[in-house]
Design an enzyme around this catalytic site. Structure first.
Site, short mmCIF file in Angstrom:
data_model
loop_
_atom_site.label_atom_id
_atom_site.label_comp_id
_atom_site.label_asym_id
_atom_site.label_seq_id
_atom_site.Cartn_x
_atom_site.Cartn_y
_atom_site.Cartn_z
N ASP A 8 0.88 -1.17 0.00
CA ASP A 8 0.00 0.00 0.00
C ASP A 8 0.92 1.22 0.00
OD1 ASP A 8 -2.28 1.67 0.25
OD2 ASP A 8 -1.96 1.76 2.42
N GLU A 68 -1.27 -1.50 -4.92
CA GLU A 68 -2.48 -0.73 -5.18
C GLU A 68 -2.20 0.32 -6.25
OE1 GLU A 68 -5.31 0.12 -1.79
OE2 GLU A 68 -4.62 2.13 -2.28
N ASP A 140 -2.23 1.00 7.32
CA ASP A 140 -1.49 0.80 6.07
C ASP A 140 -1.06 -0.65 5.89
OD1 ASP A 140 -1.35 3.65 5.11
OD2 ASP A 140 -0.39 3.88 7.06
#
Length: 173
Positions: A8, A68, A140
């Protein structure tokens, strides 16, 4: 499929999570957050991300890498910095010849929570439940584990529907 590293990305905090995915079942390996000092200039931040992801890859030896995708928020400058942080992590994966898969945030949330509009608390709760964790992972880190789970589920589905036995290095085998 085996070890999957999910990322992420962020220019100040980059989450990472590794799962072992065997026979359709995910197993938690590790997760955490790469924290970058705010006073560092962007090039130094990108170096910290690159070096940290390389260190994680060399230590855990994942076979798959998922990250992502950037979404366009209201602040173009933030989106640009996020894209550069993604690039640093992707280059670290390519440096180790890992196949890179990218997933939209909405698809990651949908794969883990069931809705693409889920908030961070819902993602954390589902990650804790799905991976049978004792504690709730940091936001996160939970997002990175969600990326890894989304990748695992996507690849597992592709293998099943294609009738192949496994998915290796971006190809059905």
């Amino acid at each position: 499929m085996a070890l999957i590293l999910g990322i992420d990305p962020g220019s100040r905090k980059t989450g990472y999570g590794i799962i072992d995915y065997l026979n359709g079942k995910p197993c938690y390996v590790t997760s955490g957050v790469i924290r970058i000092q705010a006073e560092l200039a962007l090039p130094e931040r990108l170096k910290v991300i690159f070096d940290s992801v390389v260190e994680i890859i060399e230590h855990y030896q994942p076979q798959e890498f998922a990250i992502e995708q950037v979404f366009m928020a209201s602040n173009a400058s933030s989106a640009l910095k996020l894209g550069q942080a993604r690039g640093a992590a992707i280059v670290a994966a390519c440096f180790h010849d890992l196949p890179v898969s990218e997933y939209e945030a909405r698809k990651v949330k949908q794969a883990v929570v069931g809705t693409g509009a889920a908030d961070k608390t819902q993602v954390q709760h589902m990650i804790k439940s799905l991976l049978k964790l004792e504690g709730t992972p940091q936001e996160d880190a939970a997002d990175a584990l969600a990326v890894a789970l989304c990748h695992a589920n996507t690849q597992h589905y592709l293998v099943r529907t294609a009738g192949a036995r496994q998915f290796r290095r971006g190809r059905l085998v």
